[in-house]
Motif scaffolding. Structure first.
Motif, PDB file in Angstrom:
ATOM      1  N   ARG A  26       0.723  -1.135  -0.049  1.00  0.00           N
ATOM      2  CA  ARG A  26       0.075   0.155  -0.082  1.00  0.00           C
ATOM      3  C   ARG A  26       0.825   1.238  -0.029  1.00  0.00           C
ATOM      4  O   ARG A  26       0.675   2.162  -0.703  1.00  0.00           O
ATOM      5  CB  ARG A  26      -0.949   0.087   1.145  1.00  0.00           C
ATOM      6  CG  ARG A  26      -1.939   0.905   1.466  1.00  0.00           C
ATOM      7  CD  ARG A  26      -3.107   0.567   0.149  1.00  0.00           C
ATOM      8  NE  ARG A  26      -3.339   1.893  -0.301  1.00  0.00           N
ATOM      9  CZ  ARG A  26      -3.880   2.021  -1.442  1.00  0.00           C
ATOM     10  NH1 ARG A  26      -4.384   0.987  -2.166  1.00  0.00           N
ATOM     11  NH2 ARG A  26      -4.171   3.173  -2.071  1.00  0.00           N
ATOM     12  N   VAL A  27       1.915   1.257   0.828  1.00  0.00           N
ATOM     13  CA  VAL A  27       2.743   2.308   0.965  1.00  0.00           C
ATOM     14  C   VAL A  27       3.475   2.689  -0.196  1.00  0.00           C
ATOM     15  O   VAL A  27       3.874   3.734  -0.731  1.00  0.00           O
ATOM     16  CB  VAL A  27       3.396   2.270   2.359  1.00  0.00           C
ATOM     17  CG1 VAL A  27       4.817   3.469   2.536  1.00  0.00           C
ATOM     18  CG2 VAL A  27       2.470   2.147   3.504  1.00  0.00           C
ATOM     19  N   LEU A  28       4.155   1.372  -0.855  1.00  0.00           N
ATOM     20  CA  LEU A  28       5.117   1.565  -1.705  1.00  0.00           C
ATOM     21  C   LEU A  28       4.465   2.171  -3.322  1.00  0.00           C
ATOM     22  O   LEU A  28       4.178   3.335  -3.393  1.00  0.00           O
ATOM     23  CB  LEU A  28       5.986   0.445  -1.856  1.00  0.00           C
ATOM     24  CG  LEU A  28       6.848   0.184  -0.877  1.00  0.00           C
ATOM     25  CD1 LEU A  28       7.748  -1.121  -0.926  1.00  0.00           C
ATOM     26  CD2 LEU A  28       7.840   1.193  -0.717  1.00  0.00           C
ATOM     27  N   PRO A  29       4.227   1.200  -4.063  1.00  0.00           N
ATOM     28  CA  PRO A  29       3.640   1.669  -5.292  1.00  0.00           C
ATOM     29  C   PRO A  29       2.037   1.946  -5.380  1.00  0.00           C
ATOM     30  O   PRO A  29       1.627   1.631  -4.352  1.00  0.00           O
ATOM     31  CB  PRO A  29       4.162   0.415  -6.222  1.00  0.00           C
ATOM     32  CG  PRO A  29       3.995  -0.707  -5.444  1.00  0.00           C
ATOM     33  CD  PRO A  29       4.206  -0.250  -4.219  1.00  0.00           C
ATOM     34  N   ARG A  30       1.586   2.475  -6.394  1.00  0.00           N
ATOM     35  CA  ARG A  30      -0.011   2.586  -6.187  1.00  0.00           C
ATOM     36  C   ARG A  30      -0.414   1.149  -6.917  1.00  0.00           C
ATOM     37  O   ARG A  30      -0.239   0.803  -7.901  1.00  0.00           O
ATOM     38  CB  ARG A  30      -0.120   3.720  -7.212  1.00  0.00           C
ATOM     39  CG  ARG A  30      -0.134   5.044  -6.766  1.00  0.00           C
ATOM     40  CD  ARG A  30      -1.072   6.164  -7.718  1.00  0.00           C
ATOM     41  NE  ARG A  30      -2.216   5.682  -7.836  1.00  0.00           N
ATOM     42  CZ  ARG A  30      -3.252   5.815  -7.009  1.00  0.00           C
ATOM     43  NH1 ARG A  30      -2.950   6.467  -5.808  1.00  0.00           N
ATOM     44  NH2 ARG A  30      -4.371   5.634  -7.180  1.00  0.00           N
ATOM     45  N   MET A  31      -1.413   0.756  -5.886  1.00  0.00           N
ATOM     46  CA  MET A  31      -1.921  -0.380  -6.203  1.00  0.00           C
ATOM     47  C   MET A  31      -3.373  -0.454  -6.134  1.00  0.00           C
ATOM     48  O   MET A  31      -3.908   0.388  -5.481  1.00  0.00           O
ATOM     49  CB  MET A  31      -1.545  -1.481  -5.228  1.00  0.00           C
ATOM     50  CG  MET A  31      -0.062  -2.061  -5.384  1.00  0.00           C
ATOM     51  SD  MET A  31       0.082  -3.174  -6.692  1.00  0.00           S
ATOM     52  CE  MET A  31      -0.470  -4.570  -5.952  1.00  0.00           C
ATOM     53  N   ILE A  60      -7.294  -4.964  -4.544  1.00  0.00           N
ATOM     54  CA  ILE A  60      -6.134  -6.231  -4.408  1.00  0.00           C
ATOM     55  C   ILE A  60      -5.491  -6.053  -3.055  1.00  0.00           C
ATOM     56  O   ILE A  60      -5.389  -7.363  -2.462  1.00  0.00           O
ATOM     57  CB  ILE A  60      -5.109  -5.889  -5.555  1.00  0.00           C
ATOM     58  CG1 ILE A  60      -5.708  -6.320  -6.970  1.00  0.00           C
ATOM     59  CG2 ILE A  60      -4.003  -7.054  -5.247  1.00  0.00           C
ATOM     60  CD1 ILE A  60      -4.657  -6.068  -8.249  1.00  0.00           C
ATOM     61  N   SER A  61      -4.896  -4.869  -2.603  1.00  0.00           N
ATOM     62  CA  SER A  61      -4.195  -5.217  -1.498  1.00  0.00           C
ATOM     63  C   SER A  61      -5.012  -5.425  -0.108  1.00  0.00           C
ATOM     64  O   SER A  61      -4.621  -6.065   0.585  1.00  0.00           O
ATOM     65  CB  SER A  61      -3.562  -3.602  -1.304  1.00  0.00           C
ATOM     66  OG  SER A  61      -4.387  -2.766  -1.417  1.00  0.00           O
ATOM     67  N   TYR A  62      -6.301  -4.785  -0.125  1.00  0.00           N
ATOM     68  CA  TYR A  62      -6.992  -4.970   1.195  1.00  0.00           C
ATOM     69  C   TYR A  62      -8.250  -5.813   1.174  1.00  0.00           C
ATOM     70  O   TYR A  62      -8.721  -6.258   2.130  1.00  0.00           O
ATOM     71  CB  TYR A  62      -7.559  -3.550   1.698  1.00  0.00           C
ATOM     72  CG  TYR A  62      -6.422  -2.726   2.319  1.00  0.00           C
ATOM     73  CD1 TYR A  62      -5.102  -3.323   2.275  1.00  0.00           C
ATOM     74  CD2 TYR A  62      -6.567  -1.739   2.810  1.00  0.00           C
ATOM     75  CE1 TYR A  62      -4.057  -2.454   2.724  1.00  0.00           C
ATOM     76  CE2 TYR A  62      -5.480  -0.908   3.540  1.00  0.00           C
ATOM     77  CZ  TYR A  62      -4.227  -1.310   3.422  1.00  0.00           C
ATOM     78  OH  TYR A  62      -3.168  -0.662   4.016  1.00  0.00           O
ATOM     79  N   GLY A  63      -8.775  -6.206  -0.005  1.00  0.00           N
ATOM     80  CA  GLY A  63      -9.622  -7.109   0.012  1.00  0.00           C
ATOM     81  C   GLY A  63      -9.567  -8.685   0.439  1.00  0.00           C
ATOM     82  O   GLY A  63     -10.274  -9.067   1.177  1.00  0.00           O
ATOM     83  N   LEU A 120      -4.009   2.716   9.234  1.00  0.00           N
ATOM     84  CA  LEU A 120      -2.803   3.627   9.208  1.00  0.00           C
ATOM     85  C   LEU A 120      -2.169   3.697   7.853  1.00  0.00           C
ATOM     86  O   LEU A 120      -1.608   4.698   7.426  1.00  0.00           O
ATOM     87  CB  LEU A 120      -2.208   3.304  10.514  1.00  0.00           C
ATOM     88  CG  LEU A 120      -2.775   3.730  11.735  1.00  0.00           C
ATOM     89  CD1 LEU A 120      -2.021   3.347  12.842  1.00  0.00           C
ATOM     90  CD2 LEU A 120      -3.040   5.165  11.767  1.00  0.00           C
ATOM     91  N   ALA A 121      -1.556   2.401   7.628  1.00  0.00           N
ATOM     92  CA  ALA A 121      -0.755   2.539   6.407  1.00  0.00           C
ATOM     93  C   ALA A 121      -1.532   3.058   4.996  1.00  0.00           C
ATOM     94  O   ALA A 121      -0.835   3.369   4.190  1.00  0.00           O
ATOM     95  CB  ALA A 121      -0.389   0.845   6.026  1.00  0.00           C
ATOM     96  N   GLY A 122      -2.795   3.049   5.040  1.00  0.00           N
ATOM     97  CA  GLY A 122      -3.703   3.424   3.869  1.00  0.00           C
ATOM     98  C   GLY A 122      -3.775   4.811   3.864  1.00  0.00           C
ATOM     99  O   GLY A 122      -3.994   5.472   2.846  1.00  0.00           O
TER     100      GLY A 122
END
Lengths: 265, 307
Positions: free
Chosen positions: B27-32, B36-39, B97-99
């Protein structure tokens, strides 16, 4: 009464009724499939009876026949688990059982032998200082020597704490001198329920010339007829006096059990 | 129960912590894409936290071990649900928080599912769903598959067809500007598009006059004077997140109820005083508590038994 079972039916069990006074050792005997495990599970609360009432006074500990436990737990973890999950916990008692039987404390239970796992289960059950201890075939994983020690130690615990021990077995040879009371199950029916000493006093084996009936009053449990001889195992009301040519001899608990089981088979 | 839960599920917690760290990193690094990341988070709660919780005990018969102690199975499960639920809540907060740094997107509705409340709702719902499947099927793999399926369907259906209807959309229309005037988008940038099309002189949506074939003069002749847009304004984002949260919390509560009922139905409380929550000290064996006289101790009433 510490344990009261009234008209309980479940699976193979049919209308089981009995009571156990507090303290003492009761053996629950029967062939495989007679309903021993079902009865113990109903008493432990793991099964609900289809009908009838069950009442158990005080705290119950139950050790199932296959001694299930978390395989990843070490015996020390199991004891800690017992401490967290019970209102009363005797760490010393549990520990000393494991120590006495040399169970490795820090090996995962999945890697212990069946006998060692049985000891972990006993330690947990005894550590919770139950009022009623239910053991399903407790000795099945143990070697003959360990069996005698375990029986001796369990009897000492019963005498020490005044708890009520009910254990099931189908090894009738190991009953002698252990059980104060006998519950005999056959096909889900309770066929004998009584104090072992009283039962032994009531039962005699009478041998004499071929005859249809024994020469004493009582219920014939089992009769065997040979060419010139008849043998009756009789449950007498009152004194059994056999006169010549009959002879009477007391029976062992094993003979008593086997005769009753054979009679209904 | 906290120690028991920790000891039994520490690898699950550690593994999930790793997965959460990875998701947060992604989440923090590239735009995803958000889905995908949290589902996966709620699905992890369903498949790995909820589904095995009871089923594994039944499969390995350790429920006989666990429920042969003084703590009743209801309290045992409640303790586990609370402890594991707290851990899931913590993980959801970490993900939120990461998001945070990435939710300043130009389109706030895109990061709907990155909100703290949706994340919590999905996690609790997933956990409760897995638990209910666990209690009902008593098979780990079946419970895992079933809860993954139901979780995915519920999430997709609500996200794609349900969410936009939580509140009636804002309806706007305007007459088409004369030719030569700069086009200003009718849909606010932070709005969630619901519907749009031709509007008549009252601003009401009208079916496109097919015979016109898009010809302006013909459209005007048929009464089309402008366009309408239905949308959910960006100011409603938090409200909608709370509505979705509420839906999943209610579902989670229902599923927890189902799970606890199934647990009670499978094996009733023990016929002893201890199971009813009243301590019976050792040595007080004379105080016989009967199922028949104590309603809490669950007297054997066959008519209550299903089947």
């Amino acid at each position: 009464m510490t344990v009261r079972v009234a008209g309980v039916s479940k699976r193979v069990l049919r209308n089981c009724t009995f009571e156990l006074p507090g303290g003492g050792v009761t053996a629950l005997v029967g062939a495989n499939g007679a309903g021993k495990t079902t009865l113990l599970n109903v008493l432990a609360g793991h099964l609900t009876a289809d009908s009838g009432h069950v009442a158990v006074a005080g705290r119950v500990a139950f050790v199932a026949q296959d001694k299930p436990m978390y395989k990843g737990f070490t015996p020390l973890d199991v004891l800690r688990f017992g401490g967290h999950m019970n209102k009363v916990w005797d760490e010393y008692k549990a520990h000393s059982w494991l120590h006495r039987y040399k169970v490795p404390l820090k090996r995962r239970c999945g890697e212990l032998s069946a006998g060692q796992r049985a000891h972990v289960a006993f330690a947990l059950a005894l550590g919770s200082r139950p009022d009623v201890l239910l053991l399903d075939e407790p000795l099945s994983e143990l070697d003959p020597l360990a069996r005698r020690r375990v029986v001796r130690d369990l009897l000492a615990e019963v005498a020490d704490t005044g708890m009520t021990l009910l254990y099931s077995t189908h090894v009738v040879a190991e009953l002698g001198g252990v059980a104060d009371r006998l519950l005999l199950l056959s096909n889900g029916k309770l066929i004998v329920d009584g104090d072992t000493d009283e039962l032994l006093g009531q039962h005699v084996e009478i041998t004499g010339p071929a005859a249809d009936q024994p020469p004493v009053r009582g219920d014939v449990v089992l009769a065997r007829h040979y060419d010139r001889q008849s043998t009756f195992l009789v449950r007498c009301q009152g004194e059994a006096v056999a006169e010549e040519p009959w002879s009477a001899r007391p029976v062992t608990l094993e003979e008593l059990v086997v005769a009753h089981l054979e009679a209904v088979a | 129960m906290i120690w028991v839960t920790y000891r039994q599920h520490r690898w699950l917690v550690a593994g999930t912590a790793l997965a959460v760290a990875l998701m947060a990193l992604v989440r923090v690094l590239p735009r995803m894409p958000d889905y995908i990341s949290y589902g996966a988070f709620g699905a992890i709660a369903a498949v790995f936290w909820g589904a095995p919780l009871l089923a594994r005990e039944y499969e390995e018969r350790t429920h006989v071990f666990a429920w042969s102690q003084d703590v009743s199975q209801g309290r045992w499960l409640a303790g586990k649900v609370l402890a594991l639920g707290a851990a899931l809540t913590l993980f959801a907060v970490v993900l939120w928080l990461a998001g945070l740094g990435t939710t300043t997107s130009r389109y706030p509705w895109d990061s709907f599912e990155l909100g703290l409340f949706p994340l919590l709702g999905y996690a609790w719902f997933g956990f409760a769903l897995g638990l209910a499947a666990s209690a009902l099927t008593r098979r780990t793999l079946v419970a895992m598959g079933l809860s993954l399926f139901v979780f995915t369907v519920t999430r997709v259906v609500l996200a794609r067809w349900g969410r936009e209807h939580y509140l009636p959309p804002v309806h706007t229309w305007r007459p088409d500007p004369p030719p030569g005037v700069d086009y200003v988008p009718q849909l606010p940038r932070d709005g969630l598009w619901i519907d749009s099309g031709y509007a008549d002189r009252n601003g009401d949506p009208m079916p496109p006059p097919l015979q016109c074939n898009g010809d302006d003069t013909c459209l005007k002749a048929n009464g089309q004077i402008g366009h309408f847009v239905d949308y959910q304004p960006g100011s409603r984002l938090v409200t909608f997140q709370l509505i979705e949260f509420a839906i999943f919390v209610v579902l989670a509560a229902l599923l927890l109820f189902v799970a606890f009922r199934a647990l009670r139905r499978g094996t009733r409380s023990r016929p002893t005083g201890s199971a009813a929550g009243t301590p019976v000290p050792a040595g007080s064996g004379s105080s016989t508590r009967s199922r028949a006289t104590d309603p809490d101790a669950a007297s054997v009433r066959p008519e209550e038994e299903p089947r």
